[in-house]
Structure formats: C-alpha cells, structure tokens
Scaffold this motif. Structure first.
Motif, PDB file in Angstrom:
ATOM      1  N   ARG A   1       0.819  -1.196   0.000  1.00 20.38           N
ATOM      2  CA  ARG A   1       0.000   0.000   0.000  1.00 20.38           C
ATOM      3  C   ARG A   1       0.864   1.262   0.000  1.00 20.38           C
ATOM      4  O   ARG A   1       0.526   2.259  -0.637  1.00 20.38           O
ATOM      5  N   ALA A   2       1.992   1.212   0.709  1.00 22.99           N
ATOM      6  CA  ALA A   2       2.861   2.394   0.772  1.00 22.99           C
ATOM      7  C   ALA A   2       3.299   2.828  -0.618  1.00 22.99           C
ATOM      8  O   ALA A   2       3.476   4.017  -0.871  1.00 22.99           O
TER       9      ALA A   2
ATOM     10  N   GLU B   1       8.472   8.238  10.824  1.00 25.69           N
ATOM     11  CA  GLU B   1       7.166   7.746  11.261  1.00 25.69           C
ATOM     12  C   GLU B   1       6.892   6.344  10.755  1.00 25.69           C
ATOM     13  O   GLU B   1       6.175   5.574  11.373  1.00 25.69           O
ATOM     14  N   MET B   2       7.472   6.022   9.601  1.00 26.50           N
ATOM     15  CA  MET B   2       7.191   4.696   9.035  1.00 26.50           C
ATOM     16  C   MET B   2       8.029   3.601   9.656  1.00 26.50           C
ATOM     17  O   MET B   2       7.624   2.465   9.721  1.00 26.50           O
ATOM     18  N   TYR B   3       9.228   3.958  10.110  1.00 26.87           N
ATOM     19  CA  TYR B   3      10.148   2.871  10.470  1.00 26.87           C
ATOM     20  C   TYR B   3      10.564   2.878  11.935  1.00 26.87           C
ATOM     21  O   TYR B   3      11.272   1.994  12.365  1.00 26.87           O
TER      22      TYR B   3
ATOM     23  N   LEU C   1      10.442  17.006   5.200  1.00 26.31           N
ATOM     24  CA  LEU C   1       9.230  16.192   5.139  1.00 26.31           C
ATOM     25  C   LEU C   1       9.583  14.715   5.007  1.00 26.31           C
ATOM     26  O   LEU C   1       9.041  13.866   5.706  1.00 26.31           O
ATOM     27  N   ILE C   2      10.500  14.421   4.102  1.00 23.02           N
ATOM     28  CA  ILE C   2      10.854  13.024   3.864  1.00 23.02           C
ATOM     29  C   ILE C   2      11.489  12.404   5.097  1.00 23.02           C
ATOM     30  O   ILE C   2      11.237  11.256   5.445  1.00 23.02           O
TER      31      ILE C   2
ATOM     32  N   THR D   1      10.802  13.121   8.081  1.00 20.61           N
ATOM     33  CA  THR D   1       9.707  12.833   8.998  1.00 20.61           C
ATOM     34  C   THR D   1       8.952  11.590   8.548  1.00 20.61           C
ATOM     35  O   THR D   1       8.597  10.737   9.362  1.00 20.61           O
ATOM     36  N   VAL D   2       8.712  11.480   7.242  1.00 20.61           N
ATOM     37  CA  VAL D   2       8.000  10.323   6.717  1.00 20.61           C
ATOM     38  C   VAL D   2       8.752   9.051   7.081  1.00 20.61           C
ATOM     39  O   VAL D   2       8.184   8.094   7.582  1.00 20.61           O
ATOM     40  N   ARG D   3      10.065   9.060   6.865  1.00 16.88           N
ATOM     41  CA  ARG D   3      10.872   7.886   7.182  1.00 16.88           C
ATOM     42  C   ARG D   3      10.783   7.547   8.653  1.00 16.88           C
ATOM     43  O   ARG D   3      10.631   6.405   9.031  1.00 16.88           O
TER      44      ARG D   3
ATOM     45  N   LEU E   1       0.981   5.350  -2.245  1.00 21.22           N
ATOM     46  CA  LEU E   1       1.113   6.692  -1.662  1.00 21.22           C
ATOM     47  C   LEU E   1       2.345   7.383  -2.235  1.00 21.22           C
ATOM     48  O   LEU E   1       2.293   8.556  -2.592  1.00 21.22           O
TER      49      LEU E   1
END
Lengths: 61, 252
Positions: free
Chosen positions: A12-13, A58-60, A51-52, A54-56, A16
């Motif tokens: 699913r990721a 939060e995901m890992y 942003l990226i 933060t994305v990393r 996105l």
C-alpha cells in the motif's frame, strides 16, 4: 488511485509514494521546495527533505 | 487565526453544476468551479486552522495528515478529470478567498489554455520497473577446492552481479524508449526509495506517459508484452492518472 491493470502486486505504501511523486512534482526522494501560496502574495517554502525525514521516521520507528 | 481559505485543485474547461455534483474535496467539502471565460478553477473551502501558514507547515510533516490530504486532493482531481479536461495544480495551493483564486486563474489563463489543449482526451499512465533478485549463487566457500579457487569464484560472482545490473538498467532504458514512442509525452520520475515504497528490489524505472485515450489498449498491451519478455525486470503499471506529471502549472 485505482490500478486498472496490475502487472504485479505492490504494498500500500507504494501507491502513496506514486501519488506523492506526482503531487509534489519533484520526485519524493529529491531535496526540493514545495511552494505554498497564501493570499496570492506570501510564498512559504517548505523543505521537502525535512518532510521526507519525517516520513521515514514515522514509518520505520 | 481562525477563518477560511480557498483551496485550489485544478484548472479545467468549464464544468456545470451537474458535472460537479458529488465531487468532494478536502474535509468532504463540495468542490466548486469558479469560471472565467473558457476556463474554470476547481476549489473548495478549507479552514485556516488547518491550512494557514503555520498549521500547514506542521501538517505537511505529519505522514497521516499528508496521506489523507493527498488522497482527498487526488479524489477530487481524478473525478473532475473523468468529466472534463483537467490540469491539476500542485497540492496545497491555497488562496485567501474565491476572488484571490479567480485572480490566480486569470494570471495563469494563457499557460493553462496551452496545457489544456495538450491534455484533451489523454490520460497519464505510470510504469515502474524493478530489478528482479537473481537466483542465489551457490555458496562459494562450500564448494571451493582451495584458497585461490575461492577467490576466483568470488571475483566471478561479483563480475556476474555487475553484468546483471548493467543489463537490467539497459533493459529498463529500452522499455522507456519503446513506450515513449507510443506516448504523446513521457517523463522519468526519480526512482523511489525502497524505504518509502516498501518494495525492496531496486527501482530502475519510474516513468509517466501521456497517452491518447483511444490508444490506451495498444499501450497497455505493449507494456504487458514487454513485461512478459523482460528477463531482468519486474513491472508495475498504474493508471489512468489525471495528468499530474504533464500539467503542473507553475507561477508565471
């Protein structure tokens, strides 16, 4: 986004990231500027790299 | 600061109220078309508590907010794109009110008309290619007869892997060229980071193609044929997308 033809199944990721590739216009892993226009005058710049990161996180984490 | 602002989704050919019925945007708000001549800008009302300068800066760093907002932006743009020719605007384009949005539309009118003419009856399709993991090599140490033999085999394995990587990259470039020849326009996005996409195989191609709607069958058939014939690549085909990669209208 619907995938009408799928040659392989993706997590699913991935969809996105496909969307963000397009909506952020610069490719998600690139350090670039996302320009936000407000009131037609003020331009606020957000560092995409932040942003990226933060994305990393939060995901890992 | 509280109050509302106008969120801009896309510049389109004019849409009737009927064509906009059921088109929902950020926060489930009804999407409206502000018209100026032969163009319209699709907008909805958002709260400054969420989309003001400071809250927006914070929200863009919040993955779940970003995912939800990107999804709602995409839903509104995709729905519009099925009904009229649509030139999507970059996510989070916000004006203080509808008048300011119309002002923006007038400023962009010339560029937008040119872009819309190029997008009539066309959609974007995505093709991604990953290097497939090759069969695990026989463990070198187990079968090596001597130290020299071991080192030779190790070197040969490393060379094989490099050859495979070069072959896969060439195959991906060839696929891009072949599919580009069937497209009105094509572009390559940066390969996605495996940490973001969750797909472990290295991505060698992240391409977008602008395709005539009456040539979609030919295009997808060609993509599937290339996928079947590929020896070192695995493919994913996505679409139809609104023409995000071919219609970003920047400030003049």
């Amino acid at each position: 986004m619907t995938e009408l033809v799928e040659l392989s199944v993706e997590p699913r990721a991935a969809s996105l990231v496909d969307l963000l590739d397009r909506l952020l216009a610069a490719g998600v892993v690139v350090a670039g500027d996302l320009t936000i226009s407000l009131a037609g005058v003020d331009l606020v710049t957000v560092r995409l790299r932040a942003l990226i990161t933060t994305v990393r996180r939060e995901m890992y984490d | 600061v509280s109050g509302t602002a106008t969120y801009l989704y896309a510049i389109t050919r004019p849409m009737s109220v009927d064509q906009l019925s059921g088109v929902r945007g950020i926060g489930g708000e009804q999407v409206r078309a502000l018209r100026d001549g032969e163009l319209a800008v699709l907008v909805s009302t958002v709260s400054l508590d969420e989309f003001g300068e400071e809250p927006l800066r914070e929200n863009l760093g919040d993955l779940s907010w970003l995912e939800a907002t990107a999804g709602m932006h995409d839903l509104a743009v995709s729905t519009a794109a099925k009904r009229v020719t649509t030139a999507p605007l970059r996510m989070a384009t916000i004006c203080l009110d509808d008048d300011a949005a119309l002002g923006r539309l007038r400023k962009l009118a010339r560029a937008a008309s040119t872009v819309l003419a190029r997008l009539d009856n066309r959609d974007e399709w995505g093709v991604k290619a990953y290097a497939v993991a090759t069969e695990p090599a026989q463990p070198v140490a187990a079968s090596a007869r001597s130290g020299t033999d071991y080192l030779q085999r190790r070197r040969r394995q490393t060379a094989d892997r490099q050859d495979q990587a070069v072959a896969a990259a060439e195959e991906a470039a060839g696929v891009y060229d072949q599919l580009s020849s069937m497209a009105v326009a094509a572009c390559r996005h940066r390969p996605q980071d495996p940490q973001l996409s969750g797909v472990e195989e290295p991505m060698l191609l992240n391409a977008a193609f602008l395709i005539d709607r009456d040539r979609v069958d030919t295009f997808t058939a060609a993509a599937q044929q290339l996928a079947a014939a590929a020896t070192s690549l695995r493919f994913a085909l996505t679409g139809p997308w609104p023409p995000y990669s071919f219609a970003i209208i920047d400030e003049p």
